[in-house]
Design a protein around this motif. Structure first.
Motif, PDB file in Angstrom:
ATOM      1  N   GLU A  15       0.825  -1.207   0.000  1.00  0.00           N
ATOM      2  CA  GLU A  15       0.000   0.000   0.000  1.00  0.00           C
ATOM      3  C   GLU A  15       0.861   1.260   0.000  1.00  0.00           C
ATOM      4  OE1 GLU A  15      -3.512   2.359   2.441  1.00  0.00           O
ATOM      5  OE2 GLU A  15      -3.103   0.262   2.939  1.00  0.00           O
ATOM      6  N   SER A  16       1.851   1.323   0.875  1.00  0.00           N
ATOM      7  CA  SER A  16       2.690   2.532   0.921  1.00  0.00           C
ATOM      8  C   SER A  16       3.492   2.692  -0.372  1.00  0.00           C
ATOM      9  CB  SER A  16       3.598   2.525   2.142  1.00  0.00           C
ATOM     10  OG  SER A  16       4.457   1.405   2.129  1.00  0.00           O
ATOM     11  N   ARG A  19       0.991   4.031  -2.962  1.00  0.00           N
ATOM     12  CA  ARG A  19       0.644   5.422  -2.635  1.00  0.00           C
ATOM     13  C   ARG A  19       1.800   6.362  -2.966  1.00  0.00           C
ATOM     14  NH1 ARG A  19      -4.199   5.955  -0.740  1.00  0.00           N
ATOM     15  NH2 ARG A  19      -5.202   4.333   0.469  1.00  0.00           N
ATOM     16  N   ARG A  23       1.338   9.177  -5.837  1.00  0.00           N
ATOM     17  CA  ARG A  23       0.941  10.247  -4.913  1.00  0.00           C
ATOM     18  C   ARG A  23       0.383  11.464  -5.633  1.00  0.00           C
ATOM     19  NH1 ARG A  23       6.279  10.087  -5.150  1.00  0.00           N
ATOM     20  NH2 ARG A  23       7.471  11.968  -5.567  1.00  0.00           N
ATOM     21  N   LEU A  26      -3.127  10.643  -6.898  1.00  0.00           N
ATOM     22  CA  LEU A  26      -4.067  10.535  -5.785  1.00  0.00           C
ATOM     23  C   LEU A  26      -4.393  11.912  -5.217  1.00  0.00           C
ATOM     24  CD1 LEU A  26      -2.532   7.360  -4.100  1.00  0.00           C
ATOM     25  CD2 LEU A  26      -4.673   7.496  -5.407  1.00  0.00           C
TER      26      LEU A  26
END
Length: 129
Positions: A15-16, A19, A23, A26
């Motif tokens: 997930e990180s 993300r 980024r 998002l």
């Protein structure tokens, strides 16, 4: 309308990593990413996201319990128009063939080529525009 991508992987650090890679997208609201640590959890998320908001599912193949390949036909039954790209560290010919037979739209090998994945996501976003 929000556009969703569901990422399924039993490794919590995925997930990180996603993300971080996406980024800007998002933050800009180009799409939302939902994460599931198991195939059963992913199936629940996939069913909860309204049509046609869900544009792509990315799933690891090797997970404890239900594998990505076991999840694939269930996802295709619930959401037949949503492409599923399988992710694997073991991209052997038999795995690729099995994933395609079960309805996968593609297969990415680990480590993930995020440039290639970005192109795939951009294509899906253009199709929904």
């Amino acid at each position: 309308m929000s556009t969703y991508i569901v990422v399924v992987d039993d490794e919590p650090d995925v997930e990180s990593m996603f993300r971080q890679q996406f980024r800007r997208d998002l933050r800009a609201g180009r799409f939302l990413m939902e994460f599931a640590l198991s195939a059963p959890a992913a199936l629940e998320q996939v069913k909860a996201i309204p049509d046609p908001s869900l544009i792509l599912i990315l799933s690891d193949i090797n997970m404890p319990g239900m594998s990505g390949l076991e999840m694939l036909p269930k996802v295709k039954e619930a959401r037949p128009n949503v492409p599923v790209i399988m992710i694997t560290a073991y991209g052997d010919d038999a795995t690729v063939k099995r994933a395609r037979e079960l309805g996968a739209a593609g297969l990415l090998s680990k480590p993930i080529d995020f440039g290639l994945l970005r192109q795939e996501i951009d294509q899906r976003l253009e199709m929904t525009a």
